[in-house]
Design an enzyme around this catalytic site. Structure first.
Site, PDB file in Angstrom:
ATOM      1  CE  LYS A 219       0.489  -5.302 -12.387  1.00  0.00           C
ATOM      2  NZ  LYS A 219      -0.011  -5.240 -13.699  1.00  0.00           N
ATOM      3  NE  ARG A 253       0.026   1.464 -12.669  1.00  0.00           N
ATOM      4  CZ  ARG A 253      -0.255   0.669 -11.731  1.00  0.00           C
ATOM      5  NH1 ARG A 253       0.293  -0.408 -11.498  1.00  0.00           N
ATOM      6  NH2 ARG A 253      -1.123   1.287 -10.955  1.00  0.00           N
TER       7      ARG A 253
HETATM    8  C1  PT1 Z   1      -0.841  -2.008 -15.593  1.00  0.00           C
HETATM    9  C2  PT1 Z   1      -1.628  -1.815 -14.375  1.00  0.00           C
HETATM   10  C3  PT1 Z   1      -2.382  -0.573 -14.480  1.00  0.00           C
HETATM   11  N1  PT1 Z   1      -1.675  -2.739 -13.283  1.00  0.00           N
HETATM   12  C4  PT1 Z   1      -1.472  -0.071 -16.367  1.00  0.00           C
HETATM   13  N2  PT1 Z   1      -2.356   0.253 -15.384  1.00  0.00           N
HETATM   14  C5  PT1 Z   1      -2.591  -2.446 -12.057  1.00  0.00           C
HETATM   15  N3  PT1 Z   1      -1.243   0.750 -17.475  1.00  0.00           N
HETATM   16  C6  PT1 Z   1      -3.200  -1.113 -12.231  1.00  0.00           C
HETATM   17  C7  PT1 Z   1      -1.338  -9.468  -9.928  1.00  0.00           C
HETATM   18  O1  PT1 Z   1      -1.383 -10.355 -10.568  1.00  0.00           O
HETATM   19  O2  PT1 Z   1      -0.104  -3.244 -15.601  1.00  0.00           O
HETATM   20  N4  PT1 Z   1      -0.714  -1.319 -16.608  1.00  0.00           N
HETATM   21  N5  PT1 Z   1      -3.034  -0.163 -13.488  1.00  0.00           N
HETATM   22  C8  PT1 Z   1      -2.517  -3.256 -10.862  1.00  0.00           C
HETATM   23  N6  PT1 Z   1      -3.290  -4.380 -11.452  1.00  0.00           N
HETATM   24  C9  PT1 Z   1      -2.654  -5.805 -11.032  1.00  0.00           C
HETATM   25  C10 PT1 Z   1      -2.917  -6.875 -11.853  1.00  0.00           C
HETATM   26  C11 PT1 Z   1      -2.117  -5.679  -9.847  1.00  0.00           C
HETATM   27  C12 PT1 Z   1      -2.458  -8.124 -11.433  1.00  0.00           C
HETATM   28  C13 PT1 Z   1      -1.623  -6.999  -9.400  1.00  0.00           C
HETATM   29  C14 PT1 Z   1      -1.912  -8.286 -10.194  1.00  0.00           C
HETATM   30  O3  PT1 Z   1      -0.807  -9.635  -8.584  1.00  0.00           O
END
Ligand code: PT1
Length: 276
Positions: A219, A253
């Site tokens: 992230k 995850r």
């Molecule tokens: C998470 C999660 C998810 N993240 C759960 N499910 C994502 N339970 C998708 C960035 O800042 O943390 N927990 N499902 C992916 N979401 C992101 C959010 C991907 C922020 C990238 C960023 O780069």
């Protein structure tokens, strides 16, 4: 123990949830069948690398991502779930749409991973009607706009209170506590400082001893710390996963299962060597 459909997962040691994305590759042009085959192979590789669960997502929830329709999500998920029906680990489906939840659960999904924490109308009922596990995640705002100006007076307290409220809502809907996982939602309506406070005090984000899931893999918070682009965040991702585990996270995850597995093995070997 976490009740997870036909599986019962021990939470004694941190579990690794391998990410499998089913979002269409706009460059490939070879359509759904190729995406399906690629996702099935990716899931099998994640399991071979030591994933304890697979998280299958057919809609990106990254900041600013364009939503998929319910029918697109179902069409992408079902063939993959069908192909993975006999797989040895539970398959989680990352969705907030109740119709997608019902379709996925009917096709054998053992867990629902909901970034909206079952707040969409019908979501509580869809999960209550099954015996799947469910991850309740905190998010401020909605994916399209959540990073515009995240604001908290007390991020850790607000995330904990929100999750406690969703645990109560799940309980009222008849979802047993041993099916629940909580997630502070790294990167979902949070600045770097907010994310760091949540990681530093991860043990304070849970309620009533429920297991915590942490997702920081690749992230932008790790990009902000290291100055590295998304393709070069492996070291930072493994470090973040290990720090979360050390603060009590029960499910990690991650994209990089083998590397995370090795880091956890080293940590556990050292923990086992320390006199009780
Ligand atoms: C998470 C999660 C998810 N993240 C759960 N499910 C994502 N339970 C998708 C960035 O800042 O943390 N927990 N499902 C992916 N979401 C992101 C959010 C991907 C922020 C990238 C960023 O780069």
């Amino acid at each position: 123990m976490l009740r997870c459909g036909k599986f019962l997962l021990s939470l004694e040691r941190p579990l690794i949830m391998g990410i499998v994305n089913l979002t269409p590759d706009s460059f490939s042009g070879d359509g759904l069948a190729a995406d399906t085959q690629r996702a099935i192979e990716h899931a099998r590789r994640q399991i071979a690398a030591g994933a304890d669960l697979i998280d299958l997502g057919a809609e990106s929830s990254r900041p600013g991502a364009i939503p998929a329709t319910r029918d697109e999500e179902i069409a992408r998920l079902l063939p993959v779930l069908e192909a993975l029906a006999d797989c040895p680990v539970p398959i989680s489906v990352d969705t907030y749409k109740p119709e997608v939840m019902r379709a996925a659960l009917a096709q054998g999904a053992a867990m629902i991973n909901d970034i909206f924490a079952l707040r969409r109308p019908g979501a509580l009922e869809a999960v209550a009607a099954s015996d799947c596990a469910v991850c309740l995640m905190h998010m401020q705002g909605e994916p399209l706009t959540m990073q515009q100006h995240p604001e908290y007076a007390d991020v850790v307290g607000e995330v904990r209170d929100f999750l406690a409220g969703r645990v109560a809502a799940a309980g009222a809907a008849g979802i047993a506590r041993d099916r629940l996982v909580l997630d502070p939602g790294f990167g979902f309506g949070k600045t770097l400082d907010h994310n760091l406070a949540l990681l530093a005090r991860l043990d304070e984000t849970t309620c009533a001893g429920l297991p915590v899931l942490a997702g920081m893999s690749r992230k932008s918070m790790l990009g902000a710390i290291t100055g590295r682009p998304v393709g070069e965040r492996l070291g930072a991702s493994v470090a973040a996963a290990l720090l979360a585990a050390a603060r009590g996270a029960r499910i990690l995850r991650v994209h990089d299962v083998a590397e995370t597995r090795d880091a956890l093995s080293v940590w556990q070997a050292v923990a086992a060597a320390r006199p009780a």
